[in-house]
Write a protein that holds these residues in place. Sequence first.
Motif, PDB file in Angstrom:
ATOM      1  N   MET A   1       0.779  -1.250   0.050  1.00 50.24           N
ATOM      2  CA  MET A   1       0.005  -0.034   0.184  1.00 50.24           C
ATOM      3  C   MET A   1       0.825   1.208  -0.121  1.00 50.24           C
ATOM      4  SD  MET A   1      -3.000   1.051   2.751  1.00 50.24           S
ATOM      5  CE  MET A   1      -3.717   2.699   2.530  1.00 50.24           C
ATOM      6  N   SER A   2       0.552   2.291  -0.787  1.00 47.33           N
ATOM      7  CA  SER A   2       1.331   3.393  -0.759  1.00 47.33           C
ATOM      8  C   SER A   2       1.165   4.118   0.492  1.00 47.33           C
ATOM      9  CB  SER A   2       0.620   4.333  -1.903  1.00 47.33           C
ATOM     10  OG  SER A   2       1.193   5.443  -2.085  1.00 47.33           O
ATOM     11  N   ILE A   3       2.480   5.048   0.622  1.00 48.66           N
ATOM     12  CA  ILE A   3       2.477   5.784   1.979  1.00 48.66           C
ATOM     13  C   ILE A   3       1.958   7.011   1.826  1.00 48.66           C
ATOM     14  CG2 ILE A   3       4.628   4.601   2.892  1.00 48.66           C
ATOM     15  CD1 ILE A   3       6.352   7.145   1.819  1.00 48.66           C
ATOM     16  N   ASN A   4       1.492   7.135   0.470  1.00 45.28           N
ATOM     17  CA  ASN A   4       1.077   8.550  -0.040  1.00 45.28           C
ATOM     18  C   ASN A   4      -0.325   8.341  -0.779  1.00 45.28           C
ATOM     19  OD1 ASN A   4       0.880  11.483  -0.316  1.00 45.28           O
ATOM     20  ND2 ASN A   4       2.314  11.390  -2.480  1.00 45.28           N
ATOM     21  N   PRO A   5      -1.311   7.805  -0.323  1.00 48.68           N
ATOM     22  CA  PRO A   5      -2.450   7.871  -1.269  1.00 48.68           C
ATOM     23  C   PRO A   5      -2.946   9.226  -1.577  1.00 48.68           C
ATOM     24  CG  PRO A   5      -2.956   7.343   1.132  1.00 48.68           C
ATOM     25  CD  PRO A   5      -1.458   7.390   1.026  1.00 48.68           C
ATOM     26  N   ILE A   6      -3.273   9.197  -2.846  1.00 44.70           N
ATOM     27  CA  ILE A   6      -4.177  10.542  -3.384  1.00 44.70           C
ATOM     28  C   ILE A   6      -5.389  10.023  -3.914  1.00 44.70           C
ATOM     29  CG2 ILE A   6      -3.923  12.362  -5.281  1.00 44.70           C
ATOM     30  CD1 ILE A   6      -0.877  11.746  -5.159  1.00 44.70           C
ATOM     31  N   ARG A   7      -6.367  10.730  -3.338  1.00 40.44           N
ATOM     32  CA  ARG A   7      -7.917  10.364  -3.420  1.00 40.44           C
ATOM     33  C   ARG A   7      -8.399  11.236  -4.456  1.00 40.44           C
ATOM     34  NH1 ARG A   7     -12.625  11.551   0.077  1.00 40.44           N
ATOM     35  NH2 ARG A   7     -11.091  12.685   1.502  1.00 40.44           N
ATOM     36  N   ARG A   8      -9.038  10.739  -5.136  1.00 38.59           N
ATOM     37  CA  ARG A   8      -9.976  11.103  -6.309  1.00 38.59           C
ATOM     38  C   ARG A   8     -11.396  11.593  -5.924  1.00 38.59           C
ATOM     39  NH1 ARG A   8      -8.717   8.376 -12.212  1.00 38.59           N
ATOM     40  NH2 ARG A   8      -9.020  10.192 -13.464  1.00 38.59           N
ATOM     41  N   GLU A 136       2.724  17.161   7.220  1.00 37.86           N
ATOM     42  CA  GLU A 136       1.477  16.980   7.635  1.00 37.86           C
ATOM     43  C   GLU A 136       0.828  16.368   6.469  1.00 37.86           C
ATOM     44  OE1 GLU A 136       3.344  19.840  10.771  1.00 37.86           O
ATOM     45  OE2 GLU A 136       3.274  19.510   8.426  1.00 37.86           O
ATOM     46  N   PHE A 137       0.691  16.990   5.457  1.00 39.19           N
ATOM     47  CA  PHE A 137      -0.268  16.579   4.332  1.00 39.19           C
ATOM     48  C   PHE A 137       0.068  15.431   3.395  1.00 39.19           C
ATOM     49  CE2 PHE A 137      -1.930  20.813   5.600  1.00 39.19           C
ATOM     50  CZ  PHE A 137      -3.278  20.603   5.655  1.00 39.19           C
ATOM     51  N   LEU A 138       1.274  14.600   3.672  1.00 43.18           N
ATOM     52  CA  LEU A 138       1.539  13.465   2.977  1.00 43.18           C
ATOM     53  C   LEU A 138       0.382  12.370   3.358  1.00 43.18           C
ATOM     54  CD1 LEU A 138       4.142  12.554   1.290  1.00 43.18           C
ATOM     55  CD2 LEU A 138       4.547  10.921   3.377  1.00 43.18           C
ATOM     56  N   GLY A 139      -0.093  12.258   1.999  1.00 44.29           N
ATOM     57  CA  GLY A 139      -1.232  11.100   2.149  1.00 44.29           C
ATOM     58  C   GLY A 139      -2.515  11.660   2.452  1.00 44.29           C
ATOM     59  N   ALA A 140      -2.713  12.985   2.479  1.00 43.17           N
ATOM     60  CA  ALA A 140      -4.016  13.621   2.701  1.00 43.17           C
ATOM     61  C   ALA A 140      -4.379  14.335   1.659  1.00 43.17           C
ATOM     62  CB  ALA A 140      -3.797  14.471   4.044  1.00 43.17           C
ATOM     63  N   CYS A 141      -3.795  14.670   0.422  1.00 43.52           N
ATOM     64  CA  CYS A 141      -4.194  15.536  -0.676  1.00 43.52           C
ATOM     65  C   CYS A 141      -5.021  14.747  -1.698  1.00 43.52           C
ATOM     66  CB  CYS A 141      -2.747  15.970  -1.347  1.00 43.52           C
ATOM     67  SG  CYS A 141      -1.855  16.746  -0.468  1.00 43.52           S
ATOM     68  N   LEU A 142      -5.508  15.631  -2.381  1.00 45.05           N
ATOM     69  CA  LEU A 142      -6.832  15.209  -3.472  1.00 45.05           C
ATOM     70  C   LEU A 142      -6.492  15.442  -5.064  1.00 45.05           C
ATOM     71  CD1 LEU A 142      -9.466  16.777  -1.334  1.00 45.05           C
ATOM     72  CD2 LEU A 142      -8.979  14.389  -0.951  1.00 45.05           C
ATOM     73  N   ASP A 314      12.337  18.656   5.701  1.00 48.07           N
ATOM     74  CA  ASP A 314      11.421  19.208   6.336  1.00 48.07           C
ATOM     75  C   ASP A 314      10.113  19.040   5.643  1.00 48.07           C
ATOM     76  OD1 ASP A 314      13.138  19.653   8.716  1.00 48.07           O
ATOM     77  OD2 ASP A 314      13.473  21.972   7.883  1.00 48.07           O
ATOM     78  N   THR A 315      10.152  19.516   4.332  1.00 42.96           N
ATOM     79  CA  THR A 315       9.151  19.379   3.424  1.00 42.96           C
ATOM     80  C   THR A 315       9.134  17.823   2.797  1.00 42.96           C
ATOM     81  OG1 THR A 315      10.416  20.398   1.671  1.00 42.96           O
ATOM     82  CG2 THR A 315       8.871  21.678   3.137  1.00 42.96           C
ATOM     83  N   ARG A 316       8.140  17.440   2.170  1.00 40.23           N
ATOM     84  CA  ARG A 316       7.851  16.343   1.301  1.00 40.23           C
ATOM     85  C   ARG A 316       7.394  16.269  -0.159  1.00 40.23           C
ATOM     86  NH1 ARG A 316      10.147  15.671   5.715  1.00 40.23           N
ATOM     87  NH2 ARG A 316       9.519  14.316   7.258  1.00 40.23           N
ATOM     88  N   THR A 317       7.905  15.674  -1.055  1.00 44.62           N
ATOM     89  CA  THR A 317       7.290  15.737  -2.132  1.00 44.62           C
ATOM     90  C   THR A 317       5.805  14.748  -2.280  1.00 44.62           C
ATOM     91  OG1 THR A 317       9.100  15.643  -3.297  1.00 44.62           O
ATOM     92  CG2 THR A 317       7.177  14.725  -4.838  1.00 44.62           C
ATOM     93  N   VAL A 318       4.726  15.452  -2.215  1.00 40.97           N
ATOM     94  CA  VAL A 318       3.527  14.912  -2.104  1.00 40.97           C
ATOM     95  C   VAL A 318       2.958  14.361  -3.378  1.00 40.97           C
ATOM     96  CG1 VAL A 318       3.151  16.170   0.055  1.00 40.97           C
ATOM     97  CG2 VAL A 318       2.244  17.123  -2.106  1.00 40.97           C
ATOM     98  N   ALA A 319       3.431  14.765  -4.337  1.00 40.51           N
ATOM     99  CA  ALA A 319       2.936  14.242  -5.843  1.00 40.51           C
ATOM    100  C   ALA A 319       3.855  14.383  -6.790  1.00 40.51           C
ATOM    101  CB  ALA A 319       1.576  14.732  -5.973  1.00 40.51           C
TER     102      ALA A 319
END
Length: 351
Positions: A1-8, A136-142, A314-319
């Motif tokens: 399972m991805s550590i960074n799921p992006i919901r559609r 904080e928003f890794l795995g929470a974006c849309l 400190d920051t993450r690549t979220v997509a």
Amino acid sequence: MSINPIRRVRAKGDAFSIGFTLGQAGALSFRERGLGYERYQALSARWRGSDYLKMLESAARAAYPRYVREIEGIAAGLEQDFETTFLWNCMADLLLPGGVSSATKNAAAAGCTSIMIPGKEGAPAVMAHNEDGVAEFLGACLWVEVEPDDGPVWSSFMTPGSLPGETFGLNSAGLVQTINNVTPNDLKPGVPRQIICRAILDASGLDEAIEILKRKDRAAGYHHNLGEAKTGRLISVEAPASGCAVREVTLPQAHANHLICPEFESLKQTINPNSRDRQETADRLIAEGALAGGAEAILFDETTPIYKSPQQHDTRTVATSVFMLFPDRVEWRVHETPGDRDMLSGTMHVA
């Protein structure tokens, strides 16, 4: 399972209805991850109820009332008051007060790398982008796909609580936009920059988008990468509040998080060392021919790092997004991580 799921998420209707749907989709993440974010807390304590924030709201309502209505819908979907949500969307237009941690200061001045590759010999133009954000928003974006009552169909990556457009997206006019944060010291009362980004998602093409970025009443600015499917044109626009530098992209190029056009040499700006490193590394990799392996060969570099993994920054690549611009369509794909590629994909046909 991805550590960074992006919901559609899909939304349609008038501005408030669209905002409400998008707000609901990110409500839990916003409450759990956004409201406690140190930068937001510091800005809220300094600017909530201020005349300056009211001036930003007044400018936004005068210029683009429909997008303010979307923010009102987002606020209702989040179950937050309008001022909380509007201030969240104006963080980049407000000076950060003292007393915050160095990590928060660094995060405010860092984030995102874009690659632009002009088309040639029948090959489509390509735009690719790392969206960097707070951990904080890794795995929470849309990824939101929107059919408004008025204007073109559009899609965009979205951070919970934020008006879409200030990350990467496209519309049915064949316009593609990716955004890089910049931090020049020229903030002034005016139209918030996230409102400007949202306006570009409704633009009919490059010419209209450039006119939006040339507005004199902008409160702050971004670096905008713009592409037009019908013509294959790629444009790089550095647009701080105090100016607008437009460049046609004729050779492959990269852009990180600071102004590089000579027009802005005298404009004071905050340059994060990682932004400078990413710019230099991407330029070198392009010169060495790394694009033969695709834009991901650069955007997934973890030595600098250009791609920011959880262990490195400190920051993450979220997509990571890739757009291929054909005359009649844009084919797009979104990678959640280097190991979770093409988790979202689609085709936007040009109306």
